[in-house]
Design an enzyme around this catalytic site. Structure first.
Site, PDB file in Angstrom:
ATOM      1  N   GLY A 125      30.720  23.793  42.573  1.00 21.59           N
ATOM      2  CA  GLY A 125      30.967  24.830  43.571  1.00 21.59           C
ATOM      3  C   GLY A 125      29.685  25.170  44.302  1.00 21.59           C
ATOM      4  O   GLY A 125      28.586  24.906  43.789  1.00 21.59           O
ATOM      5  N   HIS A 128      32.248  33.044  39.980  1.00 18.57           N
ATOM      6  CA  HIS A 128      30.822  32.692  40.098  1.00 18.57           C
ATOM      7  C   HIS A 128      30.433  32.588  41.579  1.00 18.57           C
ATOM      8  O   HIS A 128      29.405  33.116  42.007  1.00 18.57           O
ATOM      9  CB  HIS A 128      30.587  31.364  39.360  1.00 18.57           C
ATOM     10  CG  HIS A 128      29.202  30.802  39.471  1.00 18.57           C
ATOM     11  ND1 HIS A 128      28.395  30.594  38.380  1.00 18.57           N
ATOM     12  CD2 HIS A 128      28.484  30.373  40.552  1.00 18.57           C
ATOM     13  CE1 HIS A 128      27.232  30.087  38.793  1.00 18.57           C
ATOM     14  NE2 HIS A 128      27.269  29.929  40.104  1.00 18.57           N
ATOM     15  N   GLU A 129      31.296  31.913  42.378  1.00 20.82           N
ATOM     16  CA  GLU A 129      30.970  31.709  43.798  1.00 20.82           C
ATOM     17  C   GLU A 129      31.072  33.010  44.597  1.00 20.82           C
ATOM     18  O   GLU A 129      30.249  33.263  45.479  1.00 20.82           O
ATOM     19  CB  GLU A 129      31.875  30.634  44.409  1.00 20.82           C
ATOM     20  CG  GLU A 129      31.800  29.259  43.742  1.00 20.82           C
ATOM     21  CD  GLU A 129      30.395  28.731  43.539  1.00 20.82           C
ATOM     22  OE1 GLU A 129      29.485  29.074  44.312  1.00 20.82           O
ATOM     23  OE2 GLU A 129      30.196  27.964  42.577  1.00 20.82           O
ATOM     24  N   CYS A 140      24.077  26.662  37.617  1.00 17.99           N
ATOM     25  CA  CYS A 140      24.110  26.957  39.054  1.00 17.99           C
ATOM     26  C   CYS A 140      23.057  26.093  39.741  1.00 17.99           C
ATOM     27  O   CYS A 140      21.946  25.964  39.241  1.00 17.99           O
ATOM     28  CB  CYS A 140      23.796  28.429  39.270  1.00 17.99           C
ATOM     29  SG  CYS A 140      23.785  28.913  41.000  1.00 17.99           S
ATOM     30  N   LEU A 141      23.419  25.532  40.893  1.00 19.11           N
ATOM     31  CA  LEU A 141      22.478  24.668  41.614  1.00 19.11           C
ATOM     32  C   LEU A 141      21.247  25.448  42.093  1.00 19.11           C
ATOM     33  O   LEU A 141      20.217  24.851  42.360  1.00 19.11           O
ATOM     34  CB  LEU A 141      23.180  23.990  42.803  1.00 19.11           C
ATOM     35  CG  LEU A 141      24.303  23.012  42.420  1.00 19.11           C
ATOM     36  CD1 LEU A 141      24.977  22.466  43.666  1.00 19.11           C
ATOM     37  CD2 LEU A 141      23.774  21.874  41.561  1.00 19.11           C
ATOM     38  N   GLN A 163      23.662  30.004  49.347  1.00 12.95           N
ATOM     39  CA  GLN A 163      22.823  29.031  48.630  1.00 12.95           C
ATOM     40  C   GLN A 163      22.211  27.998  49.565  1.00 12.95           C
ATOM     41  O   GLN A 163      21.261  27.313  49.197  1.00 12.95           O
ATOM     42  CB  GLN A 163      23.640  28.289  47.564  1.00 12.95           C
ATOM     43  CG  GLN A 163      24.078  29.162  46.409  1.00 12.95           C
ATOM     44  CD  GLN A 163      24.839  28.343  45.387  1.00 12.95           C
ATOM     45  OE1 GLN A 163      26.035  28.164  45.511  1.00 12.95           O
ATOM     46  NE2 GLN A 163      24.149  27.839  44.384  1.00 12.95           N
ATOM     47  N   HIS A 175      27.993  34.973  44.358  1.00 11.75           N
ATOM     48  CA  HIS A 175      26.923  34.537  45.275  1.00 11.75           C
ATOM     49  C   HIS A 175      27.018  35.251  46.620  1.00 11.75           C
ATOM     50  O   HIS A 175      26.002  35.545  47.250  1.00 11.75           O
ATOM     51  CB  HIS A 175      27.027  33.030  45.543  1.00 11.75           C
ATOM     52  CG  HIS A 175      26.359  32.170  44.502  1.00 11.75           C
ATOM     53  ND1 HIS A 175      25.018  32.241  44.235  1.00 11.75           N
ATOM     54  CD2 HIS A 175      26.847  31.203  43.692  1.00 11.75           C
ATOM     55  CE1 HIS A 175      24.705  31.347  43.297  1.00 11.75           C
ATOM     56  NE2 HIS A 175      25.806  30.712  42.941  1.00 11.75           N
TER      57      HIS A 175
HETATM   58 NI    NI Z   1      25.990  29.083  41.560  1.00  8.85          NI
END
Ligand code: NI
Length: 171
Positions: A45, A136-137, A94-95, A50, A140
């Protein structure tokens, strides 16, 4: 186009992103670029903040990294309408927080309202991986990272690790 992924502690990861007025060609292009960027980094995701874009847009592929057919969701302005009191604790990564994995407890089921790629308003019931991933997204979009749920001690250890990583791999 593959976009650059911002890493913690970049302040742009901490903004509350702005709502999208309409899902038009520009937003669809952003969704495509975000998917490409997500796949390129082996993610499941990705949220627009991000990649430094101040918009409430998220993309997910629940089957990313498996041999299954892609199961893609592209959402603008996703909102949690309802969350179960029942919770689920799942390991997360997480990226934007490289090399950190930790378990987070969240509602096990959520109802989500969002605009899809065609600017259609949809409501879905999410559980399992979709529930975990979409929460989670959405976090963000509100400037929240999964590490914020951890104890202060764990957070301090993670910040030290990230600083070290940055020293060796300037990003
Ligand atoms: Ni993330």
């Amino acid at each position: 186009m593959i976009l650059h992924i911002l890493k913690e502690p970049d302040p742009r990861l901490r903004i509350k992103a702005k709502a999208v007025e309409k899902v038009d060609d520009e937003i669809r292009q952003l969704m495509d670029d975000m998917l490409e960027t997500m796949y390129n980094n082996d993610g499941m995701g990705l949220a627009a903040p991000q990649v430094g874009v101040d918009k409430r847009v998220i993309v997910m592929d629940l089957n990313a990294g498996t041999n299954e057919e892609p199961l893609v969701f592209c959402m603008a302005n996703p909102e949690v309408l309802w969350a179960s009191t029942e919770t689920e604790t799942t390991p997360q990564g997480c990226l934007s927080v490289p090399e950190v994995h930790a378990s987070v407890t969240r509602p096990a089921k959520v109802n989500i309202r969002y605009l899809d790629r065609n600017n259609q308003q949809l409501e879905i019931e999410a559980d399992g991986v979709l529930a975990t991933c979409v929460q989670h997204e959405i976090d963000h979009l509100n400037g929240v990272l999964f590490i914020d749920y951890l104890s202060r001690l764990k957070q301090e250890m993670i910040q030290k690790k990230l600083k070290k990583l940055k020293k060796f791999h300037p990003i």
